[in-house]
Design an enzyme around this catalytic site. Structure first.
Site, short mmCIF file in Angstrom:
data_model
loop_
_atom_site.label_atom_id
_atom_site.label_comp_id
_atom_site.label_asym_id
_atom_site.label_seq_id
_atom_site.Cartn_x
_atom_site.Cartn_y
_atom_site.Cartn_z
N SER A 120 0.66 -1.26 0.22
CA SER A 120 0.20 0.10 0.26
C SER A 120 0.70 1.18 0.15
O SER A 120 0.30 2.57 -0.55
CB SER A 120 -0.72 0.41 1.28
OG SER A 120 -1.74 -0.93 0.97
N HIS A 141 -2.35 -3.23 -7.05
CA HIS A 141 -2.38 -2.72 -5.56
C HIS A 141 -4.23 -2.90 -5.47
O HIS A 141 -4.70 -2.19 -5.99
CB HIS A 141 -2.16 -1.44 -5.46
CG HIS A 141 -2.51 -1.07 -3.83
ND1 HIS A 141 -2.56 0.48 -3.67
CD2 HIS A 141 -2.49 -1.32 -2.37
CE1 HIS A 141 -3.66 0.60 -2.52
NE2 HIS A 141 -2.76 -0.75 -1.76
N GLU A 153 -5.63 -0.75 -8.42
CA GLU A 153 -3.94 0.02 -8.84
C GLU A 153 -3.36 -0.78 -9.73
O GLU A 153 -2.29 -1.04 -8.33
CB GLU A 153 -3.89 0.97 -8.09
CG GLU A 153 -4.88 2.14 -7.37
CD GLU A 153 -4.38 3.15 -6.08
OE1 GLU A 153 -5.13 4.23 -6.13
OE2 GLU A 153 -3.82 2.40 -5.07
N ASN A 191 -4.95 6.42 -1.95
CA ASN A 191 -4.42 6.62 -0.33
C ASN A 191 -4.17 8.27 0.16
O ASN A 191 -4.00 8.71 0.50
CB ASN A 191 -3.27 4.99 0.51
CG ASN A 191 -4.55 3.98 0.65
OD1 ASN A 191 -5.61 4.03 0.79
ND2 ASN A 191 -3.29 3.56 -0.01
N1 LIG Z 1 -5.20 -4.88 4.69
C1 LIG Z 1 -5.50 -3.69 3.88
O1 LIG Z 1 -6.43 -3.18 3.87
C2 LIG Z 1 -4.22 -3.48 2.44
C3 LIG Z 1 -5.13 -3.32 1.61
C4 LIG Z 1 -4.19 -3.44 0.51
C5 LIG Z 1 -2.89 -3.31 0.33
N2 LIG Z 1 -2.77 -3.90 1.11
C6 LIG Z 1 -1.15 -4.46 1.37
O2 LIG Z 1 -1.40 -6.72 1.13
C7 LIG Z 1 -0.45 -6.59 1.74
C8 LIG Z 1 -1.22 -7.59 3.17
O3 LIG Z 1 -1.29 -7.38 3.77
P1 LIG Z 1 -2.40 -7.86 4.98
O4 LIG Z 1 -3.74 -6.52 5.44
O5 LIG Z 1 -2.80 -9.32 4.35
O6 LIG Z 1 -1.64 -7.96 6.19
P2 LIG Z 1 -1.50 -9.67 7.07
O7 LIG Z 1 -1.10 -9.10 8.34
O8 LIG Z 1 -3.44 -10.15 7.27
O9 LIG Z 1 -0.95 -11.01 6.27
C9 LIG Z 1 0.88 -11.07 6.02
C10 LIG Z 1 1.16 -12.62 5.86
O10 LIG Z 1 2.52 -12.09 5.71
C11 LIG Z 1 2.89 -13.57 5.21
N3 LIG Z 1 4.88 -13.46 6.04
C12 LIG Z 1 5.41 -12.14 6.73
N4 LIG Z 1 6.27 -12.81 6.30
C13 LIG Z 1 6.84 -13.84 5.32
C14 LIG Z 1 7.23 -14.12 4.63
N5 LIG Z 1 8.51 -14.03 5.92
N6 LIG Z 1 7.36 -15.38 3.74
C15 LIG Z 1 5.59 -15.22 3.31
N7 LIG Z 1 4.91 -14.90 4.36
C16 LIG Z 1 5.39 -13.94 5.02
C17 LIG Z 1 2.37 -13.54 7.41
O11 LIG Z 1 2.84 -14.74 7.75
C18 LIG Z 1 0.92 -13.37 7.20
O12 LIG Z 1 0.17 -14.73 6.40
C19 LIG Z 1 0.77 -5.37 2.92
O13 LIG Z 1 1.82 -5.31 1.64
C20 LIG Z 1 0.19 -4.27 2.92
O14 LIG Z 1 0.38 -2.68 2.76
C21 LIG Z 1 -3.39 -4.26 2.65
#
Ligand SMILES: NC(=O)c1ccc[n+]([C@@H]2O[C@H](COP(=O)([O-])OP(=O)(O)OC[C@H]3O[C@@H](n4cnc5c(N)ncnc54)[C@H](O)[C@@H]3O)[C@@H](O)[C@H]2O)c1
Length: 292
Positions: A120, A141, A153, A191
């Site tokens: 993000s 994204h 995006e 964002n």
């Molecule tokens: N949550 C939101 O609203 C949102 C929206 C758009 C984008 N994002 C982006 O998406 C990404 C994930 O966000 P999320 O909310 O799903 O987070 P989350 O915490 O729900 O999930 C992250 C996952 O990554 C895994 N992980 C951590 N280290 C790892 C590694 N070394 N190898 C493999 N897996 C690993 C974790 O075990 C976890 O399951 C981030 O970059 C975030 O910025 C989030």
């Protein structure tokens, strides 16, 4: 590579599971990777539960559910990502974690595989420069929750190849999503506009112009927003809102992006919104009650 058949998804959390689901529903073979086979399997189970809810609601038939689940495979180690034509990284939002993942995964991938990040807030150009394939790297994204939200995006890094961008556009189009194209600057488009609006709502509260409820009602009824800024901030997570404001403040070096001290205070209190049951509203009772 002309088209994508197999998609690797890194991170089986909220976003990764959603990306795996929509990709499998669109007919792609999907390999879902996390730090352990157990976490990847839990991610697949989360997708299966989500599909089951769709079946119960009459929005999906059982045959499509079974075919979708059959296309999803939890990875037992990074080596299982080898067949992927496109890998979408959706791991924890920490640059050093993402860099470590790319260092581990790139040697496994075919040289022509496309690598994308769902970040993000981290610069796509900077992430790309830490890989062996900046020309084959871009931002894809998705919005949360992925199966529901229509927008994706697409973010072009400075080195992203045009052909790679075109293949990625076709992939996103095939997921029945609408895409917008953003250049690689802090916050991309959504964002960059949304989070300062939420931050301004918090300043409006902080300065005593209105209460949580009056500001939310004003924006729902006066600007036709489906949710007020505080309802939305609690949904996104106040820690996430703060970290995006910090990225805008640092990356654009303009004081208009300074995070509101009241937002900082909520985050320091651990009142992060719905996920901790308290933020600008208290969710511990039957109906949410404003905390200010
Ligand atoms: N949550 C939101 O609203 C949102 C929206 C758009 C984008 N994002 C982006 O998406 C990404 C994930 O966000 P999320 O909310 O799903 O987070 P989350 O915490 O729900 O999930 C992250 C996952 O990554 C895994 N992980 C951590 N280290 C790892 C590694 N070394 N190898 C493999 N897996 C690993 C974790 O075990 C976890 O399951 C981030 O970059 C975030 O910025 C989030």
């Amino acid at each position: 590579m002309a088209e994508i058949r197999t998609v690797g998804v890194i991170g089986a959390g909220q976003m990764g599971a959603g990306i795996a689901q929509v990709s499998a529903q669109a007919g792609y073979d999907v390999v879902l990777y996390d730090v352990s086979l157990d976490l990847a399997t839990k991610g697949v189970e989360k997708v299966a539960a989500g599909l089951e809810r769709l079946v119960s609601a009459g929005k999906l038939d059982a045959g499509t559910r079974d075919a979708t689940i059959a296309r999803l495979k939890p990875a037992d180690g990074a080596g299982d990502l080898a067949p992927a034509d496109l890998v979408i990284e959706a791991a924890t939002e920490k640059e050093e974690i993402k860099r470590r993942i790319f260092a581990q995964v790139c040697p496994v991938l075919r040289p022509d595989a496309i690598l994308a990040s769902n970040t993000s807030s981290i610069s796509i150009t900077r992430l790309a420069s830490g890989t062996d394939r900046p020309e084959r790297f871009l931002g894809i994204h998705f919005m949360n929750p992925v199966p529901v939200m229509k927008l994706v995006e697409l973010v072009r890094g400075i080195a992203t190849d045009d052909a790679v961008f075109e293949i990625s556009k076709r992939f996103v189009g095939s997921l029945d999503k609408t895409m917008t194209i953003s250049e690689d600057f802090p916050g991309f488009i959504v964002n960059r506009v949304l989070i300062p609006m939420i931050n301004e709502a918090i300043y409006t509260l902080h300065e005593g112009v209105g209460s949580v409820e009056s500001i939310d009602a004003s924006m729902r009824l006066g600007a036709n927003h489906p949710m007020g800024p505080f309802q939305l901030a609690d949904f996104i997570g106040l820690d996430t809102c703060l970290s995006i404001m910090q990225v805008l403040h640092d990356g654009l070096a303009d004081s208009k992006y300074r995070p509101c001290p009241l937002l900082v205070k909520y985050v320091e209190a651990g009142w992060l919104g719905r996920k901790t049951k308290r933020g600008f509203y208290d969710y511990r009772g039957e109906t949410p009650v404003p905390t200010r």
